[in-house]
Design a protein around this motif. Structure first.
Motif, PDB file in Angstrom:
ATOM      1  N   HIS A 169      44.239  48.119  44.338  1.00  0.00           N
ATOM      2  CA  HIS A 169      44.604  46.910  45.082  1.00  0.00           C
ATOM      3  C   HIS A 169      43.434  45.934  45.203  1.00  0.00           C
ATOM      4  O   HIS A 169      43.636  44.712  45.132  1.00  0.00           O
ATOM      5  N   ALA A 170      42.210  46.448  45.354  1.00  0.00           N
ATOM      6  CA  ALA A 170      41.035  45.562  45.386  1.00  0.00           C
ATOM      7  C   ALA A 170      40.878  44.858  44.040  1.00  0.00           C
ATOM      8  O   ALA A 170      40.617  43.644  43.983  1.00  0.00           O
ATOM      9  N   THR A 171      41.063  45.592  42.958  1.00  0.00           N
ATOM     10  CA  THR A 171      40.954  45.011  41.620  1.00  0.00           C
ATOM     11  C   THR A 171      42.040  43.976  41.382  1.00  0.00           C
ATOM     12  O   THR A 171      41.790  42.902  40.815  1.00  0.00           O
ATOM     13  N   THR A 172      43.257  44.268  41.810  1.00  0.00           N
ATOM     14  CA  THR A 172      44.363  43.325  41.615  1.00  0.00           C
ATOM     15  C   THR A 172      44.117  42.037  42.397  1.00  0.00           C
ATOM     16  O   THR A 172      44.354  40.941  41.876  1.00  0.00           O
ATOM     17  N   ALA A 173      43.612  42.144  43.622  1.00  0.00           N
ATOM     18  CA  ALA A 173      43.293  40.937  44.402  1.00  0.00           C
ATOM     19  C   ALA A 173      42.211  40.125  43.692  1.00  0.00           C
ATOM     20  O   ALA A 173      42.315  38.894  43.578  1.00  0.00           O
ATOM     21  N   TYR A 174      41.185  40.798  43.204  1.00  0.00           N
ATOM     22  CA  TYR A 174      40.116  40.142  42.451  1.00  0.00           C
ATOM     23  C   TYR A 174      40.704  39.420  41.239  1.00  0.00           C
ATOM     24  O   TYR A 174      40.389  38.257  40.970  1.00  0.00           O
TER      25      TYR A 174
END
Length: 173
Positions: free
Chosen positions: A145-150
């Motif tokens: 989820h952190a990667t997707t937001a980035y």
């Protein structure tokens, strides 16, 4: 040197949350510089079948602080209905999550090792130990989820690099 459950979980959450906090700030600055409403990003999806930016940020909090609370309680479940947060509200979620995780001590977390717990979704329960849950379920979801937001911010033109994602390194002193 033994690596503790705290080191494997909370220390990693805090490092990446620092990165998320930073890239959200860069996203806000990008919007301000270009006279873009940052709230236009909140409902952005990479693909139609993926959940929006706000869900990605909410999930970063849920799979870090929420995961630690779930381990403490012995059960973790998907998040309840997401509140209608704007971009600034999402930034606050990340700050609040980081601050709450900073309150956990290594002793608080390390005593959870071996504790039985469940991931529960509706009537289905998946049994885990605390460390099995954190390492095989929570952390992979957190990073996803952190990667997707980035990635969503990158698609919106925010000038980010890998260093923005990684956060503060834990260098030898």
């Amino acid at each position: 040197m033994a690596v503790s459950l705290y080191d494997l979980s909370v220390a990693n959450y805090l490092q990446t949350l620092g990165g998320v906090e930073g890239f959200l700030s860069r996203g806000m600055a990008h919007c301000t510089e270009r006279n873009i409403d940052p709230n236009e990003i909140v409902e952005t999806r990479l693909f139609d079948d993926m959940l929006p930016f706000r869900f990605q940020i909410w999930s970063v909090a849920h799979h870090s602080l929420g995961a630690m609370r779930g381990v403490q309680a012995g059960v973790f479940a998907p998040p309840p209905q997401l509140p209608p947060l704007d971009y600034a509200g999402l930034q606050k979620v990340v700050v609040d999550t980081r601050e709450a995780l900073q309150q956990l001590t290594p002793a608080d977390v390390n005593t959870l090792e071996g504790k039985d717990m469940f991931f529960q979704i509706r009537d289905m329960k998946m049994p885990f130990t605390a460390e099995g849950f954190l390492l095989s379920f929570s952390l992979p979801n957190f990073y996803f989820h952190a990667t997707t937001a980035y990635d969503i911010l990158r698609t919106k033109g925010v000038p980010l690099g890998k260093r923005d994602f990684i956060g503060r390194l834990r260098l030898k002193s």
